[in-house]
Enzyme design. Structure first.
Site, short mmCIF file in Angstrom:
data_model
loop_
_atom_site.label_atom_id
_atom_site.label_comp_id
_atom_site.label_asym_id
_atom_site.label_seq_id
_atom_site.Cartn_x
_atom_site.Cartn_y
_atom_site.Cartn_z
N GLU A 50 0.84 -1.19 0.00
CA GLU A 50 0.00 0.00 0.00
C GLU A 50 0.88 1.25 0.00
O GLU A 50 2.00 1.23 0.51
CB GLU A 50 -0.90 0.00 1.24
CG GLU A 50 -1.87 1.16 1.31
CD GLU A 50 -2.91 1.03 2.41
OE1 GLU A 50 -3.81 1.88 2.48
OE2 GLU A 50 -2.80 0.07 3.20
N ASN A 197 -12.74 -1.06 -0.85
CA ASN A 197 -12.01 -1.66 0.27
C ASN A 197 -12.61 -1.16 1.58
O ASN A 197 -12.87 0.04 1.73
CB ASN A 197 -10.53 -1.26 0.21
CG ASN A 197 -9.83 -1.50 1.55
OD1 ASN A 197 -9.53 -2.63 1.91
ND2 ASN A 197 -9.58 -0.43 2.29
N GLU A 198 -12.82 -2.07 2.51
CA GLU A 198 -13.36 -1.71 3.83
C GLU A 198 -14.49 -0.70 3.70
O GLU A 198 -14.47 0.39 4.29
CB GLU A 198 -12.25 -1.21 4.75
CG GLU A 198 -11.27 -2.30 5.14
CD GLU A 198 -10.30 -1.89 6.25
OE1 GLU A 198 -10.39 -0.76 6.75
OE2 GLU A 198 -9.46 -2.74 6.62
N TYR A 264 -6.85 -8.20 12.18
CA TYR A 264 -5.51 -7.92 12.69
C TYR A 264 -5.36 -8.44 14.11
O TYR A 264 -6.28 -8.31 14.93
CB TYR A 264 -5.23 -6.41 12.66
CG TYR A 264 -4.99 -5.87 11.28
CD1 TYR A 264 -3.74 -5.99 10.67
CD2 TYR A 264 -6.01 -5.27 10.55
CE1 TYR A 264 -3.52 -5.49 9.39
CE2 TYR A 264 -5.80 -4.77 9.28
CZ TYR A 264 -4.55 -4.90 8.70
OH TYR A 264 -4.32 -4.41 7.43
N GLU A 321 -6.39 -8.82 4.19
CA GLU A 321 -5.57 -8.05 5.13
C GLU A 321 -5.54 -8.82 6.45
O GLU A 321 -6.59 -9.11 7.03
CB GLU A 321 -6.12 -6.64 5.37
CG GLU A 321 -5.86 -5.67 4.24
CD GLU A 321 -6.24 -4.24 4.60
OE1 GLU A 321 -6.12 -3.86 5.79
OE2 GLU A 321 -6.67 -3.52 3.68
N GLN A 370 2.32 -5.81 5.88
CA GLN A 370 2.49 -5.63 4.44
C GLN A 370 3.90 -6.08 4.04
O GLN A 370 4.65 -6.57 4.88
CB GLN A 370 2.23 -4.19 4.07
CG GLN A 370 0.80 -3.75 4.30
CD GLN A 370 0.54 -2.31 3.85
OE1 GLN A 370 1.31 -1.69 3.14
NE2 GLN A 370 -0.57 -1.78 4.30
#
Length: 518
Positions: A50, A197-198, A264, A321, A370
Site C-alpha cells: 500500500e 475496500n473496507e 488484525y 488483510e 504488508q
C-alpha cells in the site's frame, strides 16, 4: 506420601500457569496420507503493498536514477529477496489509500504527475511516481499476479470502468492507445480486481445493503475482453461481523468471485493501546497467540454463511488483510505504521498459515499487511540497507505448501500452553502433499519457555526420517537488526526413527517445516 506431594505440586504449578510442563508423554501426531483434501491455493501466500509510509517509496521504489541498484526504479535487493518467497500475488494500491486513489494521476511522464496529500497515512505528499505502469513492472519482476483494488469510496463508476479498459483493452480505443503511448503495447494481465475496500470503514462507512447496490452498479459497467476479464472481489467485513459475508453471498451470486475479510492480531485487543512490538512480557506473548487463533472461529462463522448461501462453493473468502498490529516504534511517524518484527511474529504467521490450510476450500487467497517497512513486514530497509524479518523466514519455510494438497492431521495428548487465565494449544500442525509428491509437515510450538516432543505417524506407512528447517530464538522478542541481521534465521533440522518411532523435539517458540521420508 511422595506421590501425593508430587500431585499437589503439579496442581499448584498448573494453577500458576505452567501446567503444560507436566503433560504425560509426548504429543501424538498422525497424518492420514490416504485421505487428501482440498488444494492450498498458492495465493494463500499473497502479499500486500500500500502507499503507506516507506512501504513503497524508499522501501521498494527508489526511482531509476537512484544510486541504489534498481531495475525500472525497483530495488534489486528487495525484489531479489521477494522472488525467493515465490510471491504469487500482490495487492495494490491499498487498503484505505485505494479509495482516495485516482488512477489517472499515476500515468504519463512522472515529472508531470500531480502531487497529492496522503490523508490516510501521515499526511505526507504523494507524488504519484508509482502508478499503474510502475506497479506492473514490479509484478513482472516478481513473476507474480496482480490484484488491483479499485476506488469506490471517492471515485466514480466511469473512473473505475475506464481504468479496467485502460488495463485490459486490446482495441484501438483512446484509453487503450493512451496505454500504448505510455509504454505498454499489450494489455496488462489483471488477475483480480476489487470494487472498493473496507466499505464499512475508511472506504465509505457504508451499510452492507448500500454497498451491495453500489457493487451491482459498478460490476455491471466493468467491461473487459472475455479472455482478460479479472476475477472480481467484493469488500466484506472484519473481526466477528458476518453480516457482510451473509448479505453479499446472498445478493451478489454470479457477480462476485470472492468476498474479502480483514483481521488484525493485537496483543491487548484494544486499538488505542495495542502493545509493544518488543520488550513485552509473557502475558502479551500468550495474548497475541490467543488473539490470532480467534481468526479460526471467525473464518468458520463466515464459511457457514457462505455454505448456506452458496452451496455450490463458487464464492471464496479472501483474507486480504491480516497480520500483527502493535504500537508504532517510538520516534517514527505514527501514520507510517512501522513496527519491529520478532520471533513472535513468525509464530503468528505460521499459526495463520496452518489455519488457512485447514480452510483451504474457501480461503483461496490471503494478503499479509504488508511487504516492506509496514506492520508485519517481510523486509525492513534503511536507505541502501536491507534485512529479512522472522516473518520473511516463516514464508520462506512454507513455500512447499503453495499449491500442495492438504492431508488430515490428528493431534492427541496435545498439552495446552497456559498462563494465568489464558490457554492455547501447545502444538499447531499442518500437513500436505507437495507438488513434488513429498509429504510436508509444519509444526508450531506456541510455548515460549518449553520444548515439546512430537511422535509422528503416517497412517499405513513407516516413517524413517524427517528433514527440513527450524526457526527459533532465545528471547521472546528476538529480532534482526542492521547490526545483527542474522540473529533470527532458519537452521537445518532432521530426525531419524528409533525403536520404530520417530520423535521430533520441537523447541520452545519455534516454527518447523519438515519433509517426511518413508
Amino acid at each position: 506420601m511422595n506421590m501425593v506431594k508430587s500431585s499437589i505440586l503439579a496442581l499448584a504449578l498448573a494453577a500458576a500457569g505452567v501446567g503444560s510442563a507436566f503433560a504425560a508423554g509426548p504429543v501424538q501426531l498422525t497424518i492420514d496420507a490416504g485421505k487428501p483434501g482440498p488444494m492450498i491455493n498458492k495465493n494463500v501466500y499473497g502479499q500486500f503493498a500500500e502507499h503507506l509510509g516507506t512501504g513503497i517509496y524508499e522501501g521498494m521504489w527508489v526511482g531509476p536514477k537512484s544510486k541504489i541498484p534498481n531495475t525500472k526504479g525497483w530495488r534489486n535487493d528487495v525484489v531479489g529477496a521477494l522472488k525467493k518467497l515465490h510471491v504469487p500475488l500482490v495487492r495494490w494500491p491499498g487498503g484505505c489509500f485505494a479509495d482516495e486513489y485516482h488512477w489517472k494521476d499515476g500515468i504519463g511522464p512522472r515529472e508531470k504527475r500531480p502531487v497529492k496529500v496522503n490523508t490516510n497515512w501521515g499526511g505526507v505528499e504523494e507524488n504519484n511516481a508509482v502508478g499503474t505502469h510502475e506497479f506492473f513492472d514490479l509484478i513482472d519482476l516478481l513473476g507474480a499476479d496482480a490484484y488491483v483494488n479499485g476506488n469506490l469510496g471517492s471515485g466514480s463508476v466511469q473512473e473505475m470502468s475506464e481504468w479496467l479498459e485502460y488495463l485490459t483493452s486490446d482495441s484501438k480505443s483512446t484509453l487503450a492507445n493512451a496505454r500504448r503511448k505510455n509504454g505498454r503495447n499489450e494489455p496488462f494481465k489483471v488477475a483480480y480486481f476489487a470494487i472498493g475496500n473496507e466499505a464499512w470503514g475508511c472506504g465509505g462507512n457504508m451499510t452492507p445493503a448500500y454497498y451491495t447496490d453500489l457493487y451491482k452498479n459498478y460490476y455491471n459497467l466493468m467491461k473487459a475482453p472475455a479472455d482478460k476479464r479479472p476475477k472480481f472481489i467484493a469488500s466484506g467485513g472484519n473481526d466477528y461481523d458476518t453480516t457482510w459475508t451473509d448479505t453479499l453471498s446472498r445478493e451478489l451470486k454470479g457477480r462476485t468471485d470472492a468476498i474479502s475479510f480483514h483481521y488484525y492480531t493485537i496483543p491487548t485487543g484494544k486499538w488505542d493501546v495495542k502493545g509493544a512490538a518488543t520488550g513485552f512480557a509473557e502475558n502479551e506473548w500468550i495474548s497475541t497467540v490467543a488473539n490470532t487463533l480467534k481468526l479460526d472461529g471467525m473464518i468458520k462463522n463466515n464459511v457457514a454463511k457462505l455454505d448456506k448461501n452458496d452451496p455450490e462453493k463458487k464464492i471464496g473468502l479472501y483474507v486480504d488483510e491480516w497480520g500483527t498490529w502493535y504500537d508504532v516504534e517510538k520516534g517514527t511517524n505514527a501514520g507510517f505504521l512501522f513496527q519491529q518484527n520478532t520471533i513472535r511474529d513468525a509464530v503468528v504467521a505460521a499459526l495463520n498459515f496452518n489455519m488457512f490450510h485447514e480452510h483451504a476450500e474457501r480461503v483461496q487467497m490471503t494478503n499479509i499487511a504488508q511487504m516492506v517497512n509496514v506492520l508485519q513486514s517481510m523486509i525492513i530497509t534503511e536507505k541502501d540497507k536491507m534485512l529479512l524479518t522472522p516473518t520473511y523466514h516463516a514464508y520462506s519455510m512454507y513455500v512447499p505448501f503453495q499449491g500442495a494438497t492438504t492431508l488430515p492431521v490428528k493431534l492427541e495428548n496435545n498439552a495446552a500452553y497456559t498462563l494465568g487465565a489464558a490457554s492455547v494449544p501447545g502444538i499447531s500442525a499442518s500437513a500436505a502433499r507437495g507438488k513434488d509428491g513429498k509429504t510436508y509437515l509444519a509444526l508450531v510450538n506456541t510455548n515460549p519457555g518449553k520444548a515439546a516432543d512430537v511422535v509422528i505417524n503416517v497412517a499405513g506407512k513407516q516413517v524413517n526420517a524427517v528433514s527440513g528447517s527450524v526457526l527459533t530464538a532465545d528471547k521472546m522478542d528476538a529480532h534482526n537488526t542492521f547490526k545483527n541481521a542474522q540473529a533470527v534465521k532458519p537452521a537445518p533440522f532432521s530426525a531419524r526413527a528409533a525403536g520404530g518411532k520417530l520423535t521430533v523435539a520441537v523447541p520452545a517458540k519455534s516454527v518447523i517445516v519438515l519433509s517426511v521420508e518413508g
